[in-house]
Scaffold this active site. Structure first.
Site, short mmCIF file in Angstrom:
data_model
loop_
_atom_site.label_atom_id
_atom_site.label_comp_id
_atom_site.label_asym_id
_atom_site.label_seq_id
_atom_site.Cartn_x
_atom_site.Cartn_y
_atom_site.Cartn_z
CG HIS A 175 36.23 34.08 37.42
ND1 HIS A 175 36.29 32.92 38.15
CD2 HIS A 175 36.35 33.72 36.11
CE1 HIS A 175 36.45 31.90 37.30
NE2 HIS A 175 36.49 32.36 36.07
CD GLU A 176 34.66 35.58 33.28
OE1 GLU A 176 35.53 35.29 32.43
OE2 GLU A 176 33.96 34.72 33.85
CG HIS B 111 39.68 34.01 32.55
ND1 HIS B 111 40.27 32.78 32.47
CD2 HIS B 111 38.47 33.80 33.12
CE1 HIS B 111 39.45 31.86 32.97
NE2 HIS B 111 38.34 32.46 33.38
N GLY C 138 29.97 34.14 32.86
CA GLY C 138 30.97 35.02 32.28
C GLY C 138 31.92 34.24 31.40
CB CYS D 279 36.48 28.67 35.69
SG CYS D 279 37.24 29.34 34.21
CG LEU D 280 31.95 28.33 31.31
CD1 LEU D 280 31.44 29.14 30.13
CD2 LEU D 280 30.97 27.22 31.67
CD GLN E 227 36.91 31.47 30.29
OE1 GLN E 227 36.27 32.51 30.43
NE2 GLN E 227 36.59 30.34 30.89
#
Ligand code: NI
Length: 160
Positions: free
Chosen positions: A131-132, A135, A46, A89-90, A51
């Site tokens: 999670h997304e 953000h 995701g 997470c990226l 991000q």
């Protein structure tokens, strides 16, 4: 189609509230395509627009590698149950930590045609949606980690 630079923890853009998308434009379509490319390139499940440095309420998710979801202006409208597991997470490269999330969520979002749709999800997809969406409010999973934030390689070795 382009790979965008993924912002990392500590950068201000990851702490901000994102703005709603009012209408689809060629630039936003390009952003979404680039977000998908960037997610696949990084082997992520995701990615949220902040991000890649864009404060818009747009998320892409694909937990299987062949079933991408684009969620514009997403909202969770139902949730239940609980799951506890490792999350990453990226924007927090090389790290992982345990987070408890709902095991089921129902969300409402708009697709790339700005048509509303609902998505029902359990397990990993439900976790990814939570999670997304965090953000978009300027929150990272590390704020919710139970216990230490760990080195992802170490945890992978333990699981083998
Ligand atoms: Ni993330």
């Amino acid at each position: 189609m382009a790979i965008r630079n993924v912002r990392e923890m500590g950068e201000d853009v990851l702490k901000k509230n994102c703005k709603e998308v009012k209408e689809m434009t060629p630039r936003i379509r390009e952003l979404i395509d680039d977000m998908l490319d960037t997610m696949y390139e990084s082997s992520g499940v995701g990615l949220a627009a902040p991000q890649v440095g864009i404060l818009k309420r747009i998320v892409v998710i694909d937990v299987t590698g062949e079933d991408p979801y684009v969620l514009i202006n997403p909202k969770i409208i139902e949730q239940s149950g609980e799951q506890t597991g490792y999350e990453a997470c990226l924007s927090v490269p090389g790290k992982t930590g345990i987070v408890t999330r709902p095991n089921y969520v129902k969300a409402m979002a708009y697709n790339e045609e700005m048509q509303p749709y609902e998505i029902e999800a359990t397990e990993l997809l439900a976790r990814a949606i939570c999670h997304e969406l965090d953000h978009l409010e300027g929150h990272l999973y590390v704020e919710k980690v139970e216990g230490p934030l760990r080195n992802a390689e170490e945890v992978e070795e333990e699981m083998e």
